[in-house]
Design a protein around this motif. Structure first.
Motif, short mmCIF file in Angstrom:
data_model
loop_
_atom_site.label_atom_id
_atom_site.label_comp_id
_atom_site.label_asym_id
_atom_site.label_seq_id
_atom_site.Cartn_x
_atom_site.Cartn_y
_atom_site.Cartn_z
N SER A 181 34.09 -10.87 -15.46
CA SER A 181 33.39 -9.68 -14.95
C SER A 181 31.91 -9.96 -15.14
CB SER A 181 33.80 -8.45 -15.76
OG SER A 181 33.34 -8.57 -17.08
N THR B 217 35.14 -22.73 -18.00
CA THR B 217 34.66 -21.35 -17.92
C THR B 217 33.24 -21.32 -17.38
OG1 THR B 217 36.02 -20.73 -19.80
CG2 THR B 217 34.25 -19.22 -19.22
N ASP C 10 34.14 -13.47 -19.85
CA ASP C 10 35.37 -14.09 -19.40
C ASP C 10 36.41 -14.03 -20.50
OD1 ASP C 10 37.00 -16.89 -19.34
OD2 ASP C 10 36.59 -16.16 -17.33
N GLU D 209 39.96 -13.09 -14.59
CA GLU D 209 38.73 -13.47 -13.90
C GLU D 209 37.54 -12.88 -14.62
OE1 GLU D 209 39.66 -14.11 -9.19
OE2 GLU D 209 38.05 -12.78 -9.84
N GLU E 93 33.31 -21.92 -13.66
CA GLU E 93 33.75 -20.75 -12.90
C GLU E 93 32.69 -19.66 -12.86
OE1 GLU E 93 37.57 -19.18 -13.76
OE2 GLU E 93 37.37 -17.76 -12.11
N LYS F 215 31.52 -19.04 -9.19
CA LYS F 215 32.07 -17.85 -8.56
C LYS F 215 31.37 -16.56 -8.93
CE LYS F 215 36.51 -17.20 -8.14
NZ LYS F 215 37.91 -17.15 -8.64
N THR F 216 31.34 -16.27 -10.24
CA THR F 216 30.81 -14.98 -10.67
C THR F 216 29.34 -14.82 -10.32
OG1 THR F 216 32.23 -15.33 -12.57
CG2 THR F 216 30.92 -13.35 -12.59
N SER G 227 39.57 -15.33 -19.98
CA SER G 227 40.74 -16.07 -19.48
C SER G 227 40.97 -17.37 -20.20
CB SER G 227 40.56 -16.32 -17.99
OG SER G 227 39.46 -17.18 -17.82
N PRO H 111 36.59 -7.75 -12.33
CA PRO H 111 37.52 -8.83 -12.00
C PRO H 111 38.59 -8.36 -11.02
CG PRO H 111 37.75 -8.19 -14.30
CD PRO H 111 36.58 -7.45 -13.77
N SER H 112 38.80 -9.19 -9.98
CA SER H 112 39.79 -8.80 -8.97
C SER H 112 41.20 -9.18 -9.40
CB SER H 112 39.46 -9.44 -7.62
OG SER H 112 39.30 -10.83 -7.80
#
Lengths: 298, 300
Positions: free
Chosen positions: B147, A251, B179, B145, A254, A258-259, B181, B140-141
């Motif tokens: 935010s 996490t 997150d 994912e 990522e 990415k974020t 996920s 989030p797309s």
């Protein structure tokens, strides 16, 4: 806001304290409310709620170890009056077979008494405790674990772990809390992991995570299974916690790659910083070519 | 009582950044006399508003607030409308318009979206001050994912000294990422290990592990950091202020972005691994003991 509302607001602040900083929050609140008497009495329920939820640890009187003071450890006083009940709270350390009073403001224990364990649940509880202590020293640098049986049941056990690290001179603190409910009749393991980290050098950055897991216990695990069944339960917990910690790593990766980049690039696509002279010149040029023209306008 | 405000600020540095607005509202209700002091010193997430005249979005904060109304940098009007709202002098307003356009370009180059706003105000001593605001939100797309949201608040003061100007800058960046996920990732690991495919395992609470385990969770990283700097720059004409503050703010954002990266994804993660070790500590201890024994044995 009247006096009661202010105490309620103060209580809400206390419940949000980051690990190891409740005294700092309490001092701030004292300054803001400046009425120590009513504050002290008024926020005691909040302090109690905070301690129980955060798995506060107590030095067990007459012993060398610590135990967790939580709702699972509480022995209700049986009093009908709620205030009376709260102030008469006793907490139980199954490991030393002691119960004690706990002051939620001073964090001191007192009035120890022997507690005779329930003969039906004690064997497996003790087995779980032994396995838990081994697990604790294998993975936690500074943790405390307590294993409770449920009154009136020989099949429901609660394992609670808390690990704290406070470093106020470097402006950070952290707390790991895990709780697992082992039900040997339903063959179910229900757990939750809660993490809180606070970093506050010239800022306020906090990590807050929650994780809930529910999985079935292999049919072989029974309350009569003794040490071997207990080890299997802890092995399941070890796997789950390891999985969780690894997934946290993912996490972080990522979010960091990415974020974070999706929010703001390190550099524009041109791979160099902005040419501010050009930015201002460009806008002026755009105005001149625009038919709404700015010739000689103020 | 400066002491009281200090305690309120200390409190805000400790309470969860995800609850800034409610906590500030509580403090204001508790001590209404200190509301202005508090609102002026605590950074809150910027609100996005839409300019009724132009339809363009702008940011609202304490610096463009007058009473309960906010001034748009595009139309220079207050929303809700005010008869006598504070506005910059005409000369400063001209600079403000230019600054908004310049930072709009800056915003596009670095944020590729989001909203920016610049507000300027005259100071009594002849200089002027301003705030550059930037905000970007990521939704989030795909389910599972993270935010996130980024808010920049750069407050600066400019003092002209002949052909030079002296600038003081205080920058705060608020950053939050959430997150949900964990379940998806956990499921992927399980199904990968089990050798089965698990399509669409992104929903929280998804069953995995042979349809046995249920997992769900949330990871929230949130907060803000503040830094200050002072610098002199040459002053050729009034629009030099824009290039000067532009360069200063750009440099500051680059430095702070690196700092945020270190703290958010480095430091907080390190603390978690300080609390619990993935590897078995007992095994490591036994290995070290064994090594010591072997060394002792070899030495004899």
């Amino acid at each position: 806001m009247d006096a009661e509302e202010r105490i309620q607001a103060a209580s809400k602040f206390l419940l949000q304290s980051p690990p190891g900083e409740i005294n700092d929050v309490l001092n701030d609140v004292r300054n803001i409310i400046s009425d120590d008497e009513s504050l002290q009495a008024g926020v005691l329920p909040a302090l109690r709620e905070y301690n129980l939820a955060q798995f506060i640890t107590a030095d067990v009187p007459g012993h060398q170890h610590q135990s967790i003071v939580s709702e699972a450890a509480r022995i209700p006083s049986g009093s009908a009056d709620e205030d009376d009940e709260q102030s008469q709270d006793r907490y139980w350390d199954p490991r030393s077979r002691t119960s004690f009073r706990f002051d939620h403001l001073s964090l001191e224990t007192s009035d120890p008494e022997h507690v005779e364990p329930d003969p039906e649940s004690e064997p497996f509880r003790a087995a779980l405790e032994t396995a838990s202590l081994t697990y604790l020293s294998s993975h936690y640098h500074d943790g405390v674990v307590s294993v409770f049986s449920t009154p009136g049941s020989a099949s429901r056990y609660i394992i609670q772990i808390v690990a704290n690290k406070y470093n106020p001179s470097n402006y950070w603190s952290g707390r790991w809390r895990s709780e697992y409910i082992v039900d040997t009749d339903a063959k179910q393991l229900t757990g939750k992991i809660l993490l809180n980290v606070h970093y506050y050098e010239q800022g306020n950055v906090q990590l807050s995570t929650t994780h809930n897991v529910s999985l079935s216990l292999p049919p072989a695990i029974a309350a009569s299974g003794g040490a071997s069944a207990a080890s299997k339960v802890l092995a399941l917990i070890e796997t789950e916690e390891g999985k969780y910690q690894s997934s946290l790593n993912d996490t972080y990766a990522e979010m960091g790659e990415k974020t974070f980049k999706g929010l703001r690039r390190a550099l524009p696509m041109t791979r160099s910083k902005l040419d501010w002279d050009r930015v201002l010149g460009y806008k002026l040029g755009a105005e001149l070519t625009n038919s709404k023209g700015v010739f000689g306008s103020a | 009582m400066g002491d009281l405000v200090d305690s309120m600020l200390d409190l805000m540095r400790r309470l969860p950044p995800t609850h800034v607005e409610e906590n500030v509202a509580s403090l204001v209700a508790m001590c209404p006399d200190y509301a202005d002091d508090l609102l002026g010193s605590v950074d809150q997430p910027l609100k996005v508003m839409t300019d009724r005249a132009t339809g363009k979005e702008y940011l609202a904060c304490d610096y463009n607030r007058d009473g309960d109304s906010y001034r748009s940098p595009w139309s220079n009007e207050y929303d809700p409308p005010l008869e006598d709202g504070t506005t910059p002098s005409p000369k400063l307003r001209k600079l403000e318009i230019q600054a908004n356009e310049a930072f709009d370009t800056y915003r596009e180059m670095y944020y590729e979206g989001g909203v920016s706003s610049v507000f300027l105000w005259d100071l009594d001593d002849g200089g002027f001050a301003g705030v550059v605001l930037l905000k970007k939100t990521l939704n989030p797309s795909a389910p599972g994912e993270p935010s996130g949201s980024w808010d920049s608040i750069h407050v600066f003061e400019a003092a002209e000294r002949g052909r030079q100007a002296h600038y003081k800058l205080t920058s705060t960046i608020m950053l939050q990422m959430v997150d949900r996920s964990t379940a998806a990732r956990g499921s992927k690991d399980d199904s990968a290990a089990a050798g089965t495919k698990s399509p669409g395992a992104a929903a929280a609470g998804e069953k995995a592990n042979g349809g046995d385990a249920k997992r769900e969770g949330e990871v929230t990283l949130s907060g803000s950091m503040t830094r200050q700097t002072e610098q002199d720059f040459p002053l050729q004409d009034p629009s030099s202020h824009i290039a000067n503050t532009g360069r200063m703010i750009e440099e500051m954002e680059i430095k702070m972005r690196n700092l945020l990266q270190e703290v958010y994804f480095g430091k907080t993660r390190d603390v978690v691994f300080d609390l619990r070790s993935l590897d078995d500590l007992e095994k490591a201890r036994r290995q070290r003991e064994l090594q010591k024994e072997l060394v002792g044995f070899i030495k004899r």
